[in-house]
Design an enzyme around this catalytic site. Structure first.
Site, PDB file in Angstrom:
ATOM      1  N   ASP A 114     -34.035   8.027 -24.035  1.00 19.80           N
ATOM      2  CA  ASP A 114     -34.939   6.993 -23.521  1.00 19.80           C
ATOM      3  C   ASP A 114     -36.150   6.962 -24.447  1.00 19.80           C
ATOM      4  O   ASP A 114     -36.215   7.717 -25.422  1.00 19.80           O
ATOM      5  CB  ASP A 114     -35.335   7.284 -22.057  1.00 19.80           C
ATOM      6  CG  ASP A 114     -35.514   5.988 -21.272  1.00 19.80           C
ATOM      7  OD1 ASP A 114     -36.324   5.149 -21.716  1.00 19.80           O
ATOM      8  OD2 ASP A 114     -34.841   5.810 -20.244  1.00 19.80           O
ATOM      9  N   GLU A 126     -33.498  -3.302 -18.258  1.00 17.76           N
ATOM     10  CA  GLU A 126     -34.917  -3.524 -18.544  1.00 17.76           C
ATOM     11  C   GLU A 126     -35.201  -3.803 -20.022  1.00 17.76           C
ATOM     12  O   GLU A 126     -35.879  -3.043 -20.697  1.00 17.76           O
ATOM     13  CB  GLU A 126     -35.727  -2.303 -18.068  1.00 17.76           C
ATOM     14  CG  GLU A 126     -35.539  -2.055 -16.578  1.00 17.76           C
ATOM     15  CD  GLU A 126     -36.325  -0.860 -16.049  1.00 17.76           C
ATOM     16  OE1 GLU A 126     -36.780  -0.927 -14.918  1.00 17.76           O
ATOM     17  OE2 GLU A 126     -36.460   0.153 -16.771  1.00 17.76           O
ATOM     18  N   HIS A 181     -35.088   0.650 -23.969  1.00 21.76           N
ATOM     19  CA  HIS A 181     -35.271   2.088 -23.714  1.00 21.76           C
ATOM     20  C   HIS A 181     -34.798   2.908 -24.922  1.00 21.76           C
ATOM     21  O   HIS A 181     -34.198   3.963 -24.759  1.00 21.76           O
ATOM     22  CB  HIS A 181     -34.493   2.524 -22.457  1.00 21.76           C
ATOM     23  CG  HIS A 181     -35.093   2.029 -21.177  1.00 21.76           C
ATOM     24  ND1 HIS A 181     -36.076   2.707 -20.501  1.00 21.76           N
ATOM     25  CD2 HIS A 181     -34.870   0.901 -20.451  1.00 21.76           C
ATOM     26  CE1 HIS A 181     -36.420   2.039 -19.404  1.00 21.76           C
ATOM     27  NE2 HIS A 181     -35.704   0.936 -19.362  1.00 21.76           N
TER      28      HIS A 181
HETATM   29  C1  ACM Z   1     -33.283   1.785 -13.873  1.00 23.06           C
HETATM   30  O1  ACM Z   1     -33.853   2.336 -12.922  1.00 23.06           O
HETATM   31  N1  ACM Z   1     -33.987   1.186 -14.823  1.00 23.06           N
HETATM   32  C2  ACM Z   1     -31.847   1.764 -13.988  1.00 23.06           C
END
Ligand code: ACM
Ligand code: ZN
Length: 753
Positions: free
Chosen positions: A189, A337, A277
């Site tokens: 991440d 995201e 991410h």
């Molecule tokens: C997440 O909580 N962004 C999968």
């Protein structure tokens, strides 16, 4: 033999007969369980055997488990003998099915395969008493068991804070004990790259390390404010004189963990989150992003550039090494995201959109996911992604992990087009979210399957999973605190049949698991103190009663605002107060470690007389201030978009987008002088005022949280105001009111027309 002797012998035999039935408290509850009289006594001579060579490691594991309780090793052999024996019987049709029979003469565990024998062993563990004197007696039982859901998962984020291989193995140990079978390892991440990739060494040489970030500073701050060392960054995760935080797994360590998990019957699913991410990689290999300065969008980091072929090659190279490390068929590629701002401006991305006749950046995202999925499939792997993979089109073979509870239609849409789905709704299954007195029960009673799925669609739901994101979890101890006992509740929801899902029954069994956790050194969250609210009200004097179901826990408190320590006043019996008193309470586990601070104020009040009815008519005015705010007070500064009349504190249908900043205004009609309890739940913040006084302060950005406050109210109409806002989709608000007999008060609101 003389008569008297026979009689004596008979009396002796009867008194020796094992008529006892010790309590059986298995979690998750088995499908069929019969507790029979008698028990099997484990002695030094007890034999441990297995009838199939594939069960050797299960037998060895059982030996280790038994040794940890008795301090003794047993003889293990591959022949069926008296004692404890393990068997495989392929005719047990259901996957993960096992039987466990304990009789006076032996224990037999039979599974449909070696993995399900492990499940039976885990059940047996829970039948072995925690505290043993010298003999171990296992209660006679007959169990036939199999799971409700195939996928019973736990996800651990090791990027935001790092957990080393031994910490991960410990997590797996606990998972296995509660019959979880999928470990989803969130390995990469923005905040750190945790898996060695030989082709790109900078990913871990540098990408695994960072200087303290906001979350680190926040954790250190909490450690100080809450007098809680569990929030401190762990020394063994620091380097360069403590200036850098991080860590990673070598490929050898990954293999070791994967093999360990396999021994426990757990599959490991790696997640390499992309195209968003991904900044831990982008910051080491800068040509991966659209622009030299990748930076961050409003909330999320800038993603990789799917417009450049080199980026795709880079991602494939990583996956090639991942395929070698993880034998499971599934690979998770995140895809959640993604801030697409750079893609709009990037000539490479725009060329990609044009050349592939894509509609927009959403389709570019799904184009990228498809590219990776094709590559996975070519290598015999299947793709899992977060539910954003639905946007812009999802291929048939992808499995979707549903996390955005507010994306209500996602499960239906995915299954209707034939895709498999795993349910990880953030409203209840995000174990990094804060906990309050209501969290565990709400999780247990939550129905994870969205309403309205057809039987065909339901068949495509593989199961359930909880996620442990680690932004606010910098240590193993904090991880324990956030996951247990929540994990046990989910274990039962994921495993047990609906007929056996009964909160009161679960709660009783759960009590027996605390001494087990004590024995395992688990830094669990103790159960809540009954009847302690953020504020308690009384008139005249009151008896402070802190009922507590676990005698192993010590309740210590102060009244001067200082944090209780092991020398602070110990609560032993109810006591009387006649002045407003602010308590700071802490629950101490048997090993002396303390749980989070509880603050509660017992306020001395008078019954306030309410107003006359006058022109007031039933209803509550609800103002929608259309905005995203992060504090209730800001709501007043936003113009009213629309007004509604509601009967209770709910979000009216007419609120058509997620910019929810609401104010509810009215009067509370009180018929009887009493102490009333107000439970205000929300995600994000909320505030409750009665007679212009704060009764519940549940303000600020947060996940689902319910707080309770009290107020002494006399007859009449009392002005009430509730503020509520949601910052990022999926919010809710609810207000429940009960009188001192715990009767719920409904329809008590009025407003001035
Ligand atoms: C997440 O909580 N962004 C999968
Ligand atoms: Zn680009």
């Amino acid at each position: 033999m003389r008569k008297e002797l026979i009689l004596l012998l008979l009396i002796f035999m009867v008194s020796c007969a094992d008529n006892e039935k010790t309590e059986v408290n298995i979690i998750p509850h088995p499908v069929e369980l019969t507790v029979n009289q008698g028990g099997f006594k484990l002695t030094k001579q007890t034999q441990l055997s297995y009838s199939d060579p594939a069960l050797k490691s299960a037998a060895e594991y059982l030996n280790i488990v038994l040794k940890s309780v008795t301090g003794q090793e047993y003889t293990v052999s591959q022949q069926s003998k008296e004692g404890i024996s393990l068997h495989v019987d392929a005719s047990l049709s259901t996957e993960d099915a096992y039987t466990l029979n304990v009789t006076n003469t032996g224990i037999q565990i039979t599974g449909s395969n070696p993995q399900s024998v492990m499940l039976g062993i885990q059940t047996l563990r829970q039948l072995i008493p925690v505290k043993t004197d010298n003999t171990i007696r296992v209660q006679n039982v007959s169990i036939t068991d199999s799971p409700k859901w195939k996928w019973r998962g736990m996800m651990l984020d090791v990027s935001r804070h790092f957990f080393d291989k031994n910490e991960v193995k410990r997590f797996l140990d606990i998972m296995a004990q509660y019959k979880f079978n999928k470990f989803h390892w969130h390995l990469t991440d923005d905040q750190g790259w945790r898996v060695e990739i030989k082709k790109y060494p900078l990913l871990t040489e540098k990408g695994a390390w960072r200087t303290a970030n906001n979350h680190d500073r926040g954790c250190i701050d909490l450690a100080e404010k809450q007098s809680n060392t569990d929030y401190l960054l762990q020394e063994d995760k620091l380097r360069n004189n403590g200036t850098e935080y991080g860590g990673y797994y070598t490929q050898e360590e990954i293999r070791e963990v994967v093999a360990y998990a396999a021994m426990l019957g757990i599959d490991v699913i790696p997640e390499i989150d992309m195209p968003g991410h991904f900044s831990a990689a982008i910051s080491q290999y800068s040509n991966l992003a659209c622009f030299e300065k990748a930076g961050w969008g409003k909330v999320f980091s800038a993603p990789i550039c799917p417009g450049k072929d080199a980026t795709l090659e880079f991602c494939k190279d990583i996956f090639k090494e991942i395929f070698e490390l993880f034998p499971n068929e599934y690979v998770h590629m995140g895809a959640d995201e993604v801030d697409k701002t750079n893609w709009i401006k990037c000539p490479h991305c725009q060329a990609r959109i044009k050349n592939n006749k894509l509609k927009d950046e959403k389709e570019l995202q799904s184009w990228f996911v498809h590219q990776m999925e094709d590559f996975l499939n070519e290598n015999g792997k299947k793709l899992i992604g977060w539910d954003e993979i639905l946007e812009g089109g999802m291929s048939k073979s992808a499995t979707m992990m549903w996390w955005r509870t507010w994306a209500k239609k996602a499960v239906h849409e995915a299954t209707a087009q034939g895709n498999e789905v795993i349910l990880t709704p953030n409203s209840h299954y995000y174990f990094d979210y804060q906990q309050d007195y209501s969290t565990l029960r709400k999780l247990y009673e939550f129905q994870p399957l969205p309403k309205g799925l057809s039987a065909e669609e339901t068949k495509l739901v593989k199961g359930l999973q909880a996620n442990v994101w680690a932004e606010w979890i910098p240590s193993r101890k904090r991880q324990d605190y956030m996951t247990m006992p929540r994990m046990f509740a989910l274990s039962e929801v994921a495993w047990s049949q609906d007929k056996d899902l009964n909160w009161d029954n679960f709660y009783q069994r759960l009590l027996a698991h605390y001494p087990r956790m004590d024995a395992m050194g688990i830094n669990y969250r103790p159960l809540d103190l009954n009847g302690v609210h953020v504020s308690n009200s009384f008139v005249g004097e009151t008896t402070v009663t802190w009922d507590y179901p676990l005698s192993t826990i010590s309740i210590r408190y102060t009244t001067d605002g200082t944090t209780p320590n092991e020398n602070s006043s110990l609560y032993t019996a109810p006591f009387t107060i006649n002045e407003t008193t602010d308590f700071t309470i802490r629950l101490f586990r048997p090993d002396g470690s303390a749980a989070d601070i509880i603050k509660t104020s017992y306020r001395k009040e008078e019954y306030i007389i309410g107003e006359e009815q006058g022109n007031k008519i039933p209803g509550l005015k609800c103002e929608w201030h259309e905005a995203v705010v992060n504090k209730s007070a800001e709501i007043e500064t936003i113009p009213v978009k629309a007004e509604f009349v509601v009967n209770e504190v709910v979000i009216p249908e007419g609120v058509t987008n997620h910019k929810q900043a609401m104010k509810y205004i009215g009067y509370l009609k009180i018929d009887k002088e009493d102490i009333y309890t107000f439970s205000l739940g929300s995600d994000d913040g909320s505030m409750l005022y009665i007679n212009n006084e704060v009764v519940v302060d549940n303000d600020g950005p947060h996940g689902p949280r319910t707080l309770r406050g009290q107020k002494a109210l006399g007859k009449g109409y009392h002005p009430i105001v509730v503020y509520y806002f949601d910052m990022n989709n999926g919010g809710f608000v609810e207000l429940n009111i009960t009188d001192s007999d715990n009767n719920e008060i409904k329809n008590g609101f009025f407003y001035i027309p």
